[in-house]
Every structure is written in C-alpha cells, then in structure tokens.
Design an enzyme around this catalytic site. Structure first.
Site, PDB file in Angstrom:
ATOM      1  N   PRO A 184       0.804  -1.239   0.000  1.00 22.12           N
ATOM      2  CA  PRO A 184       0.000   0.000   0.000  1.00 22.12           C
ATOM      3  C   PRO A 184       0.826   1.273   0.000  1.00 22.12           C
ATOM      4  CG  PRO A 184       0.019  -0.988   2.187  1.00 22.12           C
ATOM      5  CD  PRO A 184       0.700  -1.970   1.283  1.00 22.12           C
ATOM      6  N   GLY A 209       6.043   3.440  -3.889  1.00 24.17           N
ATOM      7  CA  GLY A 209       6.077   4.655  -4.699  1.00 24.17           C
ATOM      8  C   GLY A 209       5.440   5.832  -4.003  1.00 24.17           C
ATOM      9  N   GLY A 248       6.919  -1.975  -6.229  1.00 20.02           N
ATOM     10  CA  GLY A 248       8.131  -1.652  -6.954  1.00 20.02           C
ATOM     11  C   GLY A 248       9.128  -2.795  -6.971  1.00 20.02           C
ATOM     12  N   ASP A 249      10.352  -2.483  -7.437  1.00 19.62           N
ATOM     13  CA  ASP A 249      11.401  -3.489  -7.545  1.00 19.62           C
ATOM     14  C   ASP A 249      11.771  -4.061  -6.178  1.00 19.62           C
ATOM     15  OD1 ASP A 249      11.557  -3.085 -10.308  1.00 19.62           O
ATOM     16  OD2 ASP A 249      13.004  -1.463 -10.077  1.00 19.62           O
ATOM     17  N   PHE A 290       9.875  -4.374  -3.542  1.00 19.88           N
ATOM     18  CA  PHE A 290       8.804  -5.241  -3.061  1.00 19.88           C
ATOM     19  C   PHE A 290       8.867  -6.597  -3.754  1.00 19.88           C
ATOM     20  CE2 PHE A 290       4.086  -6.278  -2.902  1.00 19.88           C
ATOM     21  CZ  PHE A 290       4.114  -6.632  -1.552  1.00 19.88           C
ATOM     22  N   PHE A 291       9.143  -6.577  -5.061  1.00 20.33           N
ATOM     23  CA  PHE A 291       9.297  -7.843  -5.775  1.00 20.33           C
ATOM     24  C   PHE A 291      10.501  -8.614  -5.240  1.00 20.33           C
ATOM     25  CE2 PHE A 291      11.180 -10.267  -9.342  1.00 20.33           C
ATOM     26  CZ  PHE A 291      10.180 -11.219  -9.475  1.00 20.33           C
ATOM     27  N   ASN A 292      11.586  -7.901  -4.907  1.00 17.14           N
ATOM     28  CA  ASN A 292      12.764  -8.545  -4.339  1.00 17.14           C
ATOM     29  C   ASN A 292      12.421  -9.256  -3.035  1.00 17.14           C
ATOM     30  OD1 ASN A 292      15.223  -8.238  -2.280  1.00 17.14           O
ATOM     31  ND2 ASN A 292      16.070  -8.452  -4.330  1.00 17.14           N
TER      32      ASN A 292
END
Length: 591
Positions: free
Chosen positions: A174, A177, A233-234, A236-238
C-alpha cells in the site's frame, strides 16, 4: 456462409453455420450474421486463429464509420485468439437505429432490443507501441441462445490456451512509490475479473510481511496458484522473490579465486549447497538446471508477475517496455512468458572483524555498492517525500563524493566485453561526449535470439580455467561505486538503463566499476546515464566487465549494498548468475 435475408440477425434456424459437422471442433470455422456495435451488420466467423468479421452491405452511403475511423463496407477486420483475454454475455439492450440495415429496420420497432456479448481484446497503442490498451467489440443478436453459444465457443477456444493463469496470489504494497499500491490494484482488478482469473489478494501491513508469508508457505499451499503477482516496486518484488527462493533454490555457493577462499578459513567450502528444509515435498515441479542447482517449484509453469506501483519499476520497464499497470495486467492474464536471470549474492562477513556466516540473498535487476548504496541509505530518512527522495538523496550523496577501498575479482568468460582504463590524461575522459569509441549494442527485445538460444550456450559462462586455476581478473583501488546490472535497469532517470544491451536471460551480469575521479568527471558519467543513446561506460575511469560471477571485499570504511532497492550490509561477498531461473508474466519489450 451465404446470407439468409434478415433471419441471421433477428433469429431463425440458420443463425449459426459451420464449415464442418462438429461446431466445437478445433478445426471448424463457425460463422453467423450479427450486429457489431457502431459498425452495423457483419458476418462474424470463428476459426482456429481467432475472430474475423466483414460488413455485409453498404449502410451509410458508401462508407461506415467506427470510432471516428472510416471503413469501406468490404473491409474485413479480425482479432486473434491470442489477443482476446475475455468474453462475456451482457443480456439485452436497445439497438442503435444506425446499426440496422433497411430490411431489419422495417421488421423492428424503435424500442426493440437484442441480446449482446462483449469480446475484450488487447491492442498495441499507436502512439506508445510498448503499451497495451483495452479493445472491446460488442456483438448483438435477437436470439439469446445464439449469443450464449458464441460466448461458449470463444471461451472453449480460449481454454485451450494452457499458459493462461486461472488462480493467482497477489501481494499489494500500500505504500509503494507514491503510496498508490491499493489504487493501482483497484484500477487493474476488473481485468482479472473479466478474464475469470481468481485472485487471493493480500495487502501487506508491515515491512517484510510478504517475505515472511512466502517463506512460510509450503509448495503444497502454493500449488493451487499459477503464480505470484506483486503490486509495488522493484524492492517489493525482491522481498517476495527472496521469500520464495530461500528454501526452494538449492545450489553451490558462487565460485571464488583462491585468495578469497583462503580468507574464509575453514568455513570457505564453496561446494556446499544452501540448506533446503523442504526437499521432501512433492517433486512435480523440481528443476535440475545444467549449473548443478536444484529448484523446487510448487508446480510446472509457476510464474511471477509485477504490476508497477513503485518509484523506478526497472524490472517492469525491461520486461514489458512500459511502466504501465494496464499493460502489465493484460500480459499477466494473457499468460505471456519471459525467462529472467537471477543473481545469487552470498555475504560471508558483515564487517572485517565478524565471523564467517554465509547469508544468501537474490537480486533480479541490480546489486550496487558505494554511490548506489549510499543513495538508498540516505533516502530512507526522507520516505515522506515519496519518489522525489531519490533525487534529493542522490544530490546529497553526489556532493559528498565519497569513495571506498575495495578488492574485486571478476570471473573471465569467453564472450567478455570489457573497457579497462587505458591511462592517459584526464582530458581524454570525455571522449564519449564527442561520440567516439561507441560499442555496438544488441538490445534485448521480445523473442530475443540471445535469450531464447539453447541453454547450452550458457557453457560460455563457465570459467576459462586450467586445472587448479579459475581464470579470474582482480582489481584493487578506491571506487565511487561498484554495480552489477543483471538486466539493463531502464528507468525514468536512465532511459537506456545502466547497460543498454544487457539481456534478460543470457546468463550474464555486467559489472561496472567507477574509479575514484574528480566530481566533474563523475557528473559527466551521470549525465550520459540520463541521456537517451548516451555512452555512460565510455570513460577511462569506468570499467565494464561482462561476467557470470564476481567477488568483493571492502577495506576501511564501508558502504551498504543495494539489492533491487533493498539495503544489504556486507564486507565480503560473492555473486553468481543463474540463467533464466524464474519466469515472468511478460512478453519482453516489442521491437
């Protein structure tokens, strides 16, 4: 089929015809006359490739207009099944009088209604070719059964597209960004609903929430899903990636030169595998790549998806070509697939005095030290600023102009492309600005020949070694930054990325060493990064090495490592790339 007067629209026994006896057969061509909203009466046909339709007669003098585009009555239009993501029956509604032929208009009252169904398709934007846009086609017929039959027929053909997901686990950050993670998901969730993709949505409530849930989830629990989607973002994916791989990817530690191994003492057994407590779970999704690793997937075809809602979204830009939530959502429900290299980062020591305690992390886009780590560290103080914190923190770190003592060893590979410092006067450092010595670049695109080549070519990532020798290049000095780009890392601040011709799944990463230099020269490098078609690597204080593994050891004051935007403290580490370790719901940037 031949047209049977008005019965094809208003009802009748010949409303649907097939060129073969079995209407639902894969090779049959089904056809019918219907009304296409804002176009008129058309002959609609369904064949193994998709839908096509053609105007049956002149309904507006000599031309028909659709969405402001003039069409010739004889012009045929089509959409492939691969470009249809949903079809739905929408009951009945009024028929626009302009859509009716003269014979049909005579048979209907002004307020007559017909049943309708919508075909939801995907189109490429003409102004932004990397973006996918929604396309809808509304067909109508007086007979409800005709419309329902068309819906069933199209759905049955789409069900044969086995790569499309049916169930997905979705994590929403949530505060990613500008804090619009939930809003982004609300925008794209109707696409998943229309495509009949069931989603279990989890909105994270704290840092590392997604990591902990992925770490705790068993393969048996994840087997019910076709993949995991990150809305963020990147970084969070990590977090999700590391939680998933930590107990599922079993592999030898990265290779290292002799002196590095000796510095680890008795704990430096690089042949040891990561522990994997879940090795006893079902092996239906177990992969055994050529590199000796073992990957315990929950099921065959399990993939990851990213819907961009972060500050940079470099992974999404590199894998879809656009930083656009709609594009990413459409590529996910359409079951697009692209393999992605993953780097394994092993920390051996936290500080020079600490004991050797191996800690494994993974990165999908970038691992950076020095300037890159300092910017993330500084930006954490200004999270309230949103994405602008990176510009503010970057300016502060640039003015600070801090360099770090380090030793780096790079594994030599057959296809290595490197740009070592050539010595000479500082005035030659700006030769890139004069357009000299430009490298030939092969950009990674959809169906990239380099990434889709047989994985046997990854043998070139093996060390050029002789018995007892590993084939390493060693460097020692002061560096403003040390960066390993696994992909190009395109983003709003670097439109071509850190390395424009880095590939998604070639088994290599690009190690960039920025030697200590005057601030003005480093500014020249950063300005080239910010330019489209710039040459940020064409400076004498920049070294570029294409490799599959490297080691790092710092001396004195240390910076932090930046792994896909996540901070990681390491005094001594080693890294290696696993080619195409995971697959993303993405198509790759279009040509």
């Amino acid at each position: 089929m031949e047209r049977n007067g008005d019965d094809s629209i208003l009802g009748g026994d010949d409303a649907i015809a097939s060129s073969n006896a079995g209407i639902a057969g894969e090779t049959s061509v089904v056809s019918s006359n219907l009304i296409l909203d804002r176009v008129g009466e058309v002959a609609l046909a369904l064949d193994p490739d998709g839908l096509s339709w053609k105007l049956l007669e002149t309904q507006r003098s000599d031309q028909s207009e659709c969405c402001g585009i003039k069409r010739s009555p004889s012009e045929a239009t089509d959409t492939k099944l691969a470009d249809i993501y949903a079809v739905e029956f929408i009951d009945h509604g009024l028929i626009p009088e302009s859509n009716l032929s003269n014979p049909a208009r005579c048979l209907l009252n002004e307020d007559s209604q017909i049943y309708r169904f919508i075909v939801h398709g995907v189109q490429r934007s003409k102004s932004h070719p990397c973006r996918c846009i929604l396309g809808t086609y509304v067909f109508g017929h007086k007979d409800r059964q005709v419309c329902e039959m068309w819906v069933d027929l199209i759905n049955s053909r789409m069900d044969k597209e086995m790569q499309r997901p049916k169930n997905l686990l979705v994590f929403v950050h949530p505060k990613s960004g500008k804090g619009n993670g939930c809003t982004t998901w609300e925008t794209v969730s109707p696409i998943f609903s229309r495509a009949k993709v069931h989603t279990k949505v989890i909105v994270t409530e704290r840092a590392s929430h997604a990591f902990d849930m992925m770490l705790a989830a068993t393969n048996e629990e994840l087997k019910q899903y076709d993949g995991v989607v990150a809305v963020g973002g990147d970084g969070f994916f990590n977090e999700i990636l590391n939680g998933f791989l930590s107990l599922r990817h079993k592999a030898p530690y990265p290779p290292a030169p002799t002196d590095f191994v000796q510095s680890l003492g008795d704990c430096g057994d690089l042949s040891m595998h990561n522990t994997n407590e879940r090795g006893a779970e079902g092996d239906s999704g177990t992969c055994y790549p050529d590199d000796g690793s073992q990957f315990l997937l929950p099921k065959e075809g399990f993939r990851f998806g990213i819907i961009p809602a972060g500050s940079t979204d470099a992974i999404v830009i590199c894998t879809t070509g656009a930083r656009d939530p709609i594009t990413s959502a459409l590529q996910i429900v359409m079951g697009k697939n692209v393999p992605l290299d993953i780097a394994q980062i092993v920390r051996w020591r936290t500080t020079a005095e600490s004991k050797v305690e191996p800690c494994v992390r993974y990165a999908a886009s970038f691992a950076g030290y020095g300037f890159y780590g300092d910017v993330i560290t500084e930006s954490e103080k200004y999270r309230w600023m949103g994405p602008k914190r990176y510009d503010y923190a970057g300016t502060k770190v640039f003015l600070r102009h801090r360099s770090y003592e380090a030793e780096v060893a790079v594994l030599r590979v057959n296809s290595e492309e490197m740009h070592p410092a050539e010595g000479g006067h500082w005035r030659h450092h700006f030769r890139a600005l004069r357009g000299l010595n430009k490298r030939q670049k092969v950009i990674c695109r959809v169906n990239c020949e380099i990434c889709t080549a047989n994985t046997a070519v990854s043998s070139q990532s093996k060390p050029d070694s002789h018995p007892g020798e590993m084939g390493w290049l060693s460097f020692k000095g002061r560096y403003l930054s040390v960066g390993a780009a696994i992909i190009a890392c395109r983003n709003g601040r670097a439109p071509d990325g850190l390395v424009a011709d880095a590939h998604l799944a070639d088994g290599f990463m690009h190690l960039i060493l920025i030697k200590d230099c005057p601030r003005a020269f480093y500014l020249g490098h950063l300005l080239q990064l910010a330019k489209r078609d710039g040459e940020p690597l064409n400076f004498e204080f920049v070294e570029h090495h294409k490799t599959s593994a490297f080691t790092f050891r710092s001396s004195g004051n240390s910076s932090m490592w930046n792994l896909d935007g996540e901070l990681f403290q390491a005094h001594q580490l080693s890294a290696q790339v696993f080619r195409g370790l995971i697959n993303l719901f993405a198509s790759g940037p279009p040509v």
